[in-house]
Design an enzyme around this catalytic site. Structure first.
Site, mmCIF file in Angstrom:
data_model
loop_
_atom_site.group_PDB
_atom_site.id
_atom_site.type_symbol
_atom_site.label_atom_id
_atom_site.label_comp_id
_atom_site.label_asym_id
_atom_site.label_seq_id
_atom_site.Cartn_x
_atom_site.Cartn_y
_atom_site.Cartn_z
ATOM 1 N N TYR A 65 -1.405 -11.005 2.875
ATOM 2 C CA TYR A 65 -1.482 -9.603 3.304
ATOM 3 C C TYR A 65 -2.930 -9.318 3.672
ATOM 4 C CZ TYR A 65 -1.044 -4.448 2.952
ATOM 5 O OH TYR A 65 -1.052 -3.098 3.187
ATOM 6 N N SER A 81 0.843 -1.203 0.000
ATOM 7 C CA SER A 81 0.000 0.000 0.000
ATOM 8 C C SER A 81 0.872 1.245 0.000
ATOM 9 C CB SER A 81 -0.873 0.034 1.255
ATOM 10 O OG SER A 81 -1.428 -1.217 1.517
ATOM 11 N N THR A 82 1.890 1.242 0.842
ATOM 12 C CA THR A 82 2.766 2.408 0.980
ATOM 13 C C THR A 82 3.505 2.716 -0.322
ATOM 14 O OG1 THR A 82 3.043 1.794 3.291
ATOM 15 C CG2 THR A 82 4.641 3.344 2.408
ATOM 16 N N LYS A 119 0.996 -10.899 6.931
ATOM 17 C CA LYS A 119 1.240 -9.496 7.281
ATOM 18 C C LYS A 119 -0.099 -8.998 7.795
ATOM 19 C CE LYS A 119 1.983 -5.154 4.784
ATOM 20 N NZ LYS A 119 1.493 -4.333 5.837
ATOM 21 N N THR A 133 -2.341 -6.407 9.166
ATOM 22 C CA THR A 133 -2.671 -4.996 9.391
ATOM 23 C C THR A 133 -4.112 -4.945 9.860
ATOM 24 O OG1 THR A 133 -1.136 -4.361 7.636
ATOM 25 C CG2 THR A 133 -2.640 -2.666 8.409
ATOM 26 N N GLY A 165 1.240 -4.985 11.045
ATOM 27 C CA GLY A 165 1.171 -3.954 10.009
ATOM 28 C C GLY A 165 0.749 -2.569 10.461
ATOM 29 N N SER A 210 4.829 1.815 7.021
ATOM 30 C CA SER A 210 5.215 3.013 6.269
ATOM 31 C C SER A 210 6.159 3.903 7.063
ATOM 32 C CB SER A 210 3.960 3.809 5.911
ATOM 33 O OG SER A 210 3.276 4.209 7.095
HETATM 34 O O1 NGF Z 1 -0.730 2.475 4.988
HETATM 35 C C1 NGF Z 1 -1.388 1.634 5.581
HETATM 36 C C2 NGF Z 1 -2.849 1.560 5.395
HETATM 37 N N1 NGF Z 1 -0.859 0.771 6.430
HETATM 38 C C3 NGF Z 1 0.569 0.736 6.676
HETATM 39 C C4 NGF Z 1 1.061 -0.647 6.455
HETATM 40 O O2 NGF Z 1 0.317 -1.603 7.167
HETATM 41 C C5 NGF Z 1 0.945 -0.896 4.958
HETATM 42 C C6 NGF Z 1 0.918 1.214 8.039
HETATM 43 O O3 NGF Z 1 2.299 1.293 8.130
HETATM 44 C C7 NGF Z 1 2.079 -1.560 4.418
HETATM 45 O O4 NGF Z 1 2.907 -2.036 5.134
HETATM 46 C C8 NGF Z 1 2.148 -1.671 2.959
HETATM 47 O O5 NGF Z 1 1.496 -2.532 2.412
HETATM 48 O O6 NGF Z 1 2.834 -0.889 2.328
HETATM 49 C C9 NGF Z 1 0.278 2.582 8.295
HETATM 50 O O7 NGF Z 1 0.663 3.510 7.306
HETATM 51 C C10 NGF Z 1 0.694 3.111 9.658
HETATM 52 O O8 NGF Z 1 0.473 2.139 10.626
HETATM 53 C C11 NGF Z 1 -0.079 4.383 9.993
HETATM 54 O O9 NGF Z 1 -1.449 4.081 10.162
HETATM 55 O O10 NGF Z 1 -3.494 1.085 6.514
#
Ligand code: NGF
Length: 291
Positions: free
Chosen positions: A135, A44-45, A163, A165, A187, A206
């Site tokens: 994921y 997602s990031t 993973k 989240t 996550g 992220s």
């Molecule tokens: O950005 C999101 C959306 N989640 C990220 C992460 O779980 C996504 C998290 O770090 C990730 O790792 C990826 O797939 O790139 C959040 O940005 C952070 O916890 C702030 O809420 O939920």
């Protein structure tokens, strides 16, 4: 020791094209300055779900080329509701590049049945020499997996973990208890400490593109049983995350990276380009927490 993975950002230029140089700079920063243990590429990031297939391949190419000689784990997120694409990307990252671990988001948009979801995962790993992390991010996909769903997915020995989240700590505890040998990577960066208590193997997020040091210190305090210190560091980290979330998480991290001398560029439409207000907010966060 629990590992910390940066969910790799993708740098885009003003027109929304992938900025290879900037993306390489982010990778170098994550490895050389932040000291991450690994990179989660194409999540997602990385704004992956706004990219075309060839652009996704390009991001994998860049990450593999830049980091495969470094002592870090590399995970390629290949999932997509387009199963043909997910399978092609899985083959690409393992056969053409050398990723040994892939990950795939639960297929979203249509209300797929669990049997369809299981079929999706089994197909993705079927012909590739790699292990897979599911994921699971229900808040964005609308797809919630139950403990029994995980049990069925984990019957495939190539599916080595998740993973996670998700803020459901009861489910996390149940998964940990039932599958002690599966990998669970947390996550939500803002929920790291409760996830550590439930026994996760590490975290992917992220904010680790800019804030890994405090997180490693927190993990260390937790492992030493210094829970007071771990809580203090969790609060410290979450003050930063709260400010980032209020200002828009991805643009803010990119702007903080820019302050650190890394050309992280812009986010891609449909995400709005950062305006003066977001820039000012990110300046304040940088000056308060990172300078
Ligand atoms: O950005 C999101 C959306 N989640 C990220 C992460 O779980 C996504 C998290 O770090 C990730 O790792 C990826 O797939 O790139 C959040 O940005 C952070 O916890 C702030 O809420 O939920």
């Amino acid at each position: 020791m629990q590992k910390v993975y940066a969910a790799l950002m993708t740098a885009f230029d003003e027109n929304g094209n992938i900025d290879e140089k900037g993306t390489r700079e982010i990778i170098r920063h994550d490895i050389d300055v932040e000291g991450v243990d690994g990179l989660y590429v194409g999540g997602s990031t990385g704004e992956n779900f706004m990219l075309g297939k060839d652009e996704k391949k390009r991001v994998f190419d860049i990450a593999w080329d830049e980091a495969h000689n470094d002592d870090v784990d590399l995970i390629a997120q290949v999932g997509s509701p387009n199963l043909h694409e997910a399978m092609e990307l899985a083959k690409y990252v393992t056969n053409e590049l050398g990723f040994k671990t892939i990950s795939a988001v639960t297929p979203f948009y249509y209300n797929f049945t669990f049997d369809e979801i299981k079929h999706y995962y089994d197909e993705i790993v079927k012909d590739v020499d790699a292990n897979l992390l599911v994921y699971s991010i229900p808040a964005l996909t609308g797809v919630s997996l139950s403990l029994d769903n995980f049990a069925k997915l984990f019957e495939n020995p190539k599916i080595i973990g998740v993973k996670y989240t998700n803020a459901d700590f009861y489910l996390l505890e149940r998964i940990r208890e039932r599958f002690p040998d599966k990998k669970i990577l947390s996550g939500f960066d803002e929920m790291l400490l409760p996830a550590l208590i439930e026994g996760v193997d590490g975290c992917i997020g992220s904010t680790y593109n800019v804030n890994t040091k405090v997180v490693k210190e927190e993990i260390d305090a937790y492992n030493k049983g210094d829970f007071e210190r771990a809580r203090e560091l969790e609060h410290q980290k979450n003050d930063v995350i709260t400010a980032m979330l209020n200002n828009g998480i991805y643009p803010t991290i990119k702007l903080i990276l820019e302050h650190m001398g890394v050309h992280a560029g812009y986010t891609r439409a449909p995400m709005a380009k950062y305006d003066d207000k977001v820039i000012k907010g990110a300046d304040e966060i940088y000056n308060k927490y990172f300078k």
